[in-house]
Scaffold this active site. Structure first.
Site, short mmCIF file in Angstrom:
data_model
loop_
_atom_site.label_atom_id
_atom_site.label_comp_id
_atom_site.label_asym_id
_atom_site.label_seq_id
_atom_site.Cartn_x
_atom_site.Cartn_y
_atom_site.Cartn_z
CE LYS A 89 42.78 104.75 27.72
NZ LYS A 89 42.81 105.77 28.76
C1 E4P Z 1 43.47 105.23 31.95
O1 E4P Z 1 43.86 104.74 30.94
C2 E4P Z 1 42.06 105.18 32.41
O2 E4P Z 1 41.21 105.71 31.46
C3 E4P Z 1 41.95 105.91 33.69
O3 E4P Z 1 42.99 105.53 34.56
C4 E4P Z 1 40.59 105.75 34.34
O4 E4P Z 1 40.63 106.34 35.59
P1 E4P Z 1 39.36 106.48 36.53
O5 E4P Z 1 38.88 105.12 36.89
O6 E4P Z 1 39.90 107.24 37.70
O7 E4P Z 1 38.33 107.27 35.76
#
Ligand code: E4P
Length: 226
Positions: A89
């Site tokens: 990522k």
């Molecule tokens: C997933 O890939 C994201 O990083 C995650 O869902 C972010 O979530 P948040 O907006 O609750 O921090």
């Protein structure tokens, strides 16, 4: 491929893998921190190896922890080497809008054969450009989009149209799930995947009227002496 689990919690990952419901796991530094990550890079490696083994052959997304060009490339190569099903990522740009990330994404996908999940995106246009750069997955943080007063569903529809029209390989992940309703709405709007915290799946399965119905069946079976 429809639902990923957005957690590093081993028990939850095992539980939903056993049910056959999930087809991948996503993590980020905030999730790992909240869920008690420790032991630096060594600790991260141990934990991610365990998760990767449980979900294999499905993908596990692990985020790089730096925004320096060479650092992102070095970390991506290292982390991707931990297990075959690890996807890296990378945020679409740096903390102050630095643009290096896009060329890093392109280089990792095309020169190093590393699968990239581009994250922290709030619009179809960001996701479209990440897909053009070669990303395998584009993560739209739908809950955050809604929180800013924009309609995430419209972004998903536009993105679906663009990826299909230009025949781009990127899979659309909808993340930042805030309501159970989001899951089906986003999938129906054109998302390939929605990533959710474990409690969302329980919330999708359990229904008060189903409980009442099951209680009726069991009570009547007992009355009938079955
Ligand atoms: C997933 O890939 C994201 O990083 C995650 O869902 C972010 O979530 P948040 O907006 O609750 O921090």
């Amino acid at each position: 491929m429809a639902i990923y689990l957005d957690t590093s919690n081993i028990d939850e990952i095992r539980k939903y893998t056993k049910m056959g419901i999930i087809s991948g796991v996503t993590t980020n530094p905030t999730i790992l921190h909240k869920e008690g990550a420790s032991g630096g890079m060594k600790g991260l490696k141990e934990k991610m190896l365990e998760v990767a083994r449980i979900v294999a052959p499905h993908p596990l997304s692990v985020e790089v922890t730096t925004n320096h060009r060479e650092g992102m490339i070095a970390q991506a190569k290292e982390i991707a080497g931990w297990a075959k099903n690890i996807v890296i990522k990378i945020t679409v740009h740096g903390p102050n809008g630095e643009l290096d990330n896009m060329s890093v994404i392109h280089e990792l996908e095309t020169k190093h054969d590393i699968r990239i999940n581009v994250t922290a995106m709030m619009s179809a246009q960001q996701c479209f450009l990440a897909a053009l750069a070669g990303a395998s997955y584009v993560s739209l943080l739908g809950g955050r989009v809604n929180n800013m007063g924009y309609n995430s569903i419209e972004e998903v529809k536009k993105l679906r149209y663009l990826l299909d029209r230009y025949q781009l390989k990127a899979k659309i992940i909808l993340a930042s799930t805030r309501e159970i309703l989001n899951v089906i709405e986003w999938l129906c709007a054109g998302a390939d995947i929605v990533t959710v915290a474990p409690n969302f799946i329980e919330g999708m399965i359990v229904h008060p009227y189903t409980k009442e119905t099951v209680q009726m069946f069991l009570a009547d079976a007992a009355k009938a002496g079955h």
